[in-house]
Design a protein around this motif. Structure first.
Motif, PDB file in Angstrom:
ATOM      1  N   ALA A 165      16.459  27.433   3.490  1.00 32.82           N
ATOM      2  CA  ALA A 165      15.582  26.723   4.422  1.00 32.82           C
ATOM      3  C   ALA A 165      16.106  25.328   4.737  1.00 32.82           C
ATOM      4  CB  ALA A 165      14.169  26.646   3.844  1.00 32.82           C
ATOM      5  N   ILE A 166      16.666  24.657   3.744  1.00 31.78           N
ATOM      6  CA  ILE A 166      17.109  23.276   3.938  1.00 31.78           C
ATOM      7  C   ILE A 166      18.240  23.195   4.967  1.00 31.78           C
ATOM      8  CG2 ILE A 166      18.888  23.111   2.154  1.00 31.78           C
ATOM      9  CD1 ILE A 166      16.179  20.510   2.750  1.00 31.78           C
ATOM     10  N   LYS A 167      18.915  24.304   5.212  1.00 28.00           N
ATOM     11  CA  LYS A 167      19.995  24.318   6.205  1.00 28.00           C
ATOM     12  C   LYS A 167      19.454  24.218   7.629  1.00 28.00           C
ATOM     13  CE  LYS A 167      23.008  27.038   3.260  1.00 28.00           C
ATOM     14  NZ  LYS A 167      23.682  28.326   3.058  1.00 28.00           N
ATOM     15  N   LYS A 168      18.172  24.551   7.820  1.00 25.35           N
ATOM     16  CA  LYS A 168      17.601  24.599   9.164  1.00 25.35           C
ATOM     17  C   LYS A 168      16.462  23.621   9.404  1.00 25.35           C
ATOM     18  CE  LYS A 168      20.095  28.018  10.656  1.00 25.35           C
ATOM     19  NZ  LYS A 168      21.022  27.882  11.742  1.00 25.35           N
ATOM     20  N   MET A 169      16.075  22.868   8.392  1.00 26.08           N
ATOM     21  CA  MET A 169      14.949  21.955   8.572  1.00 26.08           C
ATOM     22  C   MET A 169      15.162  20.682   7.772  1.00 26.08           C
ATOM     23  SD  MET A 169      12.187  24.155   6.398  1.00 26.08           S
ATOM     24  CE  MET A 169      12.563  25.595   7.357  1.00 26.08           C
ATOM     25  N   PRO A 170      14.457  19.640   8.145  1.00 27.95           N
ATOM     26  CA  PRO A 170      14.617  18.374   7.409  1.00 27.95           C
ATOM     27  C   PRO A 170      14.072  18.469   5.989  1.00 27.95           C
ATOM     28  CG  PRO A 170      13.067  18.138   9.247  1.00 27.95           C
ATOM     29  CD  PRO A 170      13.561  19.535   9.267  1.00 27.95           C
ATOM     30  N   ALA A 171      14.740  17.804   5.078  1.00 21.64           N
ATOM     31  CA  ALA A 171      14.336  17.847   3.672  1.00 21.64           C
ATOM     32  C   ALA A 171      12.906  17.373   3.479  1.00 21.64           C
ATOM     33  CB  ALA A 171      15.290  17.014   2.832  1.00 21.64           C
ATOM     34  N   GLY A 172      12.460  16.422   4.283  1.00 22.74           N
ATOM     35  CA  GLY A 172      11.110  15.903   4.169  1.00 22.74           C
ATOM     36  C   GLY A 172      10.031  16.908   4.487  1.00 22.74           C
ATOM     37  N   SER A 173      10.407  18.039   5.044  1.00 25.53           N
ATOM     38  CA  SER A 173       9.421  19.065   5.391  1.00 25.53           C
ATOM     39  C   SER A 173       9.301  20.135   4.311  1.00 25.53           C
ATOM     40  CB  SER A 173       9.776  19.712   6.730  1.00 25.53           C
ATOM     41  OG  SER A 173      10.986  20.432   6.634  1.00 25.53           O
ATOM     42  N   ILE A 174       9.951  19.910   3.168  1.00 24.41           N
ATOM     43  CA  ILE A 174       9.942  20.908   2.093  1.00 24.41           C
ATOM     44  C   ILE A 174       9.298  20.328   0.836  1.00 24.41           C
ATOM     45  CG2 ILE A 174      11.395  22.262   0.525  1.00 24.41           C
ATOM     46  CD1 ILE A 174      13.316  22.661   2.838  1.00 24.41           C
ATOM     47  N   VAL A 175       8.352  21.103   0.273  1.00 28.41           N
ATOM     48  CA  VAL A 175       7.753  20.765  -1.015  1.00 28.41           C
ATOM     49  C   VAL A 175       7.975  21.935  -1.966  1.00 28.41           C
ATOM     50  CG1 VAL A 175       6.061  19.125  -0.133  1.00 28.41           C
ATOM     51  CG2 VAL A 175       5.458  21.535  -0.260  1.00 28.41           C
ATOM     52  N   ILE A 176       8.220  21.620  -3.224  1.00 27.52           N
ATOM     53  CA  ILE A 176       8.582  22.635  -4.215  1.00 27.52           C
ATOM     54  C   ILE A 176       7.737  22.447  -5.467  1.00 27.52           C
ATOM     55  CG2 ILE A 176      10.445  23.494  -5.699  1.00 27.52           C
ATOM     56  CD1 ILE A 176      12.394  22.290  -3.566  1.00 27.52           C
ATOM     57  N   SER A 177       7.236  23.559  -6.000  1.00 27.46           N
ATOM     58  CA  SER A 177       6.536  23.503  -7.284  1.00 27.46           C
ATOM     59  C   SER A 177       7.091  24.589  -8.192  1.00 27.46           C
ATOM     60  CB  SER A 177       5.025  23.689  -7.098  1.00 27.46           C
ATOM     61  OG  SER A 177       4.733  25.012  -6.694  1.00 27.46           O
ATOM     62  N   ASN A 178       6.878  24.397  -9.456  1.00 28.47           N
ATOM     63  CA  ASN A 178       7.312  25.372 -10.440  1.00 28.47           C
ATOM     64  C   ASN A 178       6.482  25.183 -11.705  1.00 28.47           C
ATOM     65  OD1 ASN A 178       9.539  27.437 -10.966  1.00 28.47           O
ATOM     66  ND2 ASN A 178       9.670  26.169 -12.792  1.00 28.47           N
ATOM     67  N   ARG A 179       6.342  26.239 -12.448  1.00 27.92           N
ATOM     68  CA  ARG A 179       5.610  26.177 -13.715  1.00 27.92           C
ATOM     69  C   ARG A 179       6.220  25.130 -14.634  1.00 27.92           C
ATOM     70  NH1 ARG A 179       6.413  31.487 -17.288  1.00 27.92           N
ATOM     71  NH2 ARG A 179       8.422  31.161 -16.347  1.00 27.92           N
ATOM     72  N   THR A 180       7.548  25.039 -14.643  1.00 27.40           N
ATOM     73  CA  THR A 180       8.252  24.000 -15.385  1.00 27.40           C
ATOM     74  C   THR A 180       8.545  22.864 -14.413  1.00 27.40           C
ATOM     75  OG1 THR A 180       9.287  25.711 -16.744  1.00 27.40           O
ATOM     76  CG2 THR A 180      10.279  23.515 -16.823  1.00 27.40           C
ATOM     77  N   VAL A 181       7.859  21.760 -14.563  1.00 22.98           N
ATOM     78  CA  VAL A 181       7.957  20.638 -13.624  1.00 22.98           C
ATOM     79  C   VAL A 181       9.395  20.150 -13.489  1.00 22.98           C
ATOM     80  CG1 VAL A 181       7.186  18.284 -13.160  1.00 22.98           C
ATOM     81  CG2 VAL A 181       5.573  19.979 -14.031  1.00 22.98           C
ATOM     82  N   ALA A 182      10.121  20.065 -14.594  1.00 23.26           N
ATOM     83  CA  ALA A 182      11.496  19.574 -14.556  1.00 23.26           C
ATOM     84  C   ALA A 182      12.376  20.431 -13.644  1.00 23.26           C
ATOM     85  CB  ALA A 182      12.088  19.518 -15.961  1.00 23.26           C
ATOM     86  N   LYS A 183      12.120  21.719 -13.617  1.00 25.68           N
ATOM     87  CA  LYS A 183      12.903  22.622 -12.768  1.00 25.68           C
ATOM     88  C   LYS A 183      12.616  22.362 -11.292  1.00 25.68           C
ATOM     89  CE  LYS A 183      14.569  27.297 -13.114  1.00 25.68           C
ATOM     90  NZ  LYS A 183      14.421  28.574 -13.789  1.00 25.68           N
ATOM     91  N   ALA A 184      11.343  22.140 -10.954  1.00 22.10           N
ATOM     92  CA  ALA A 184      10.980  21.805  -9.572  1.00 22.10           C
ATOM     93  C   ALA A 184      11.592  20.467  -9.178  1.00 22.10           C
ATOM     94  CB  ALA A 184       9.463  21.763  -9.417  1.00 22.10           C
ATOM     95  N   GLU A 185      11.546  19.508 -10.083  1.00 17.89           N
ATOM     96  CA  GLU A 185      12.111  18.190  -9.800  1.00 17.89           C
ATOM     97  C   GLU A 185      13.618  18.255  -9.599  1.00 17.89           C
ATOM     98  OE1 GLU A 185      10.623  15.966 -13.140  1.00 17.89           O
ATOM     99  OE2 GLU A 185       8.772  15.453 -12.084  1.00 17.89           O
ATOM    100  N   ALA A 186      14.300  19.053 -10.404  1.00 13.41           N
ATOM    101  CA  ALA A 186      15.758  19.180 -10.273  1.00 13.41           C
ATOM    102  C   ALA A 186      16.135  19.778  -8.918  1.00 13.41           C
ATOM    103  CB  ALA A 186      16.314  20.032 -11.409  1.00 13.41           C
ATOM    104  N   LEU A 187      15.433  20.836  -8.517  1.00  9.07           N
ATOM    105  CA  LEU A 187      15.724  21.460  -7.219  1.00  9.07           C
ATOM    106  C   LEU A 187      15.364  20.507  -6.089  1.00  9.07           C
ATOM    107  CD1 LEU A 187      16.702  23.891  -5.595  1.00  9.07           C
ATOM    108  CD2 LEU A 187      14.366  24.817  -5.744  1.00  9.07           C
ATOM    109  N   ALA A 188      14.230  19.833  -6.197  1.00 15.33           N
ATOM    110  CA  ALA A 188      13.826  18.880  -5.162  1.00 15.33           C
ATOM    111  C   ALA A 188      14.857  17.760  -5.032  1.00 15.33           C
ATOM    112  CB  ALA A 188      12.447  18.317  -5.480  1.00 15.33           C
ATOM    113  N   ASP A 189      15.340  17.247  -6.147  1.00 16.64           N
ATOM    114  CA  ASP A 189      16.372  16.201  -6.110  1.00 16.64           C
ATOM    115  C   ASP A 189      17.646  16.708  -5.441  1.00 16.64           C
ATOM    116  OD1 ASP A 189      14.698  14.393  -7.356  1.00 16.64           O
ATOM    117  OD2 ASP A 189      15.618  14.618  -9.338  1.00 16.64           O
TER     118      ASP A 189
END
Length: 87
Positions: free
Chosen positions: A21-45
């Motif tokens: 998705a990030i290849k076709k849209m601005p990063a600011g339009s994407i939000v990510i969650s995960n059961r393990t917060v650190a994993k969501a934060e790593a992908l978001a970063d």
């Protein structure tokens, strides 16, 4: 109005969807969650997106992609269902 795309699950499936998705849209339009917060934060970063809670995804995103295992769905729907019904 900018569209927000939410990804619940930052494992193999969810991260593959978010990376595509990030290849076709601005990063600011994407939000990510995960059961393990650190994993969501790593992908978001990595993508320049925002790591948020499942509830925040349900509140903010116009499009929600579920990258979770089937056995997780009932609990996830209990959590985000009321927010989605409110919308």
């Amino acid at each position: 109005m900018d569209r927000i795309f939410g990804f619940i699950g930052a494992g193999n499936m969810g991260s593959a969807l978010a990376r595509a998705a990030i290849k076709k849209m601005p990063a600011g339009s994407i939000v990510i969650s995960n059961r393990t917060v650190a994993k969501a934060e790593a992908l978001a970063d990595e993508l320049g997106a925002r790591a948020v809670s499942n509830i925040a995804v349900a509140r903010e995103a116009q499009f929600i992609f579920l990258g979770v295992k089937p056995q997780v769905l009932p609990e996830l729907f209990k959590e985000i269902g009321p927010v989605l019904l409110e919308r």
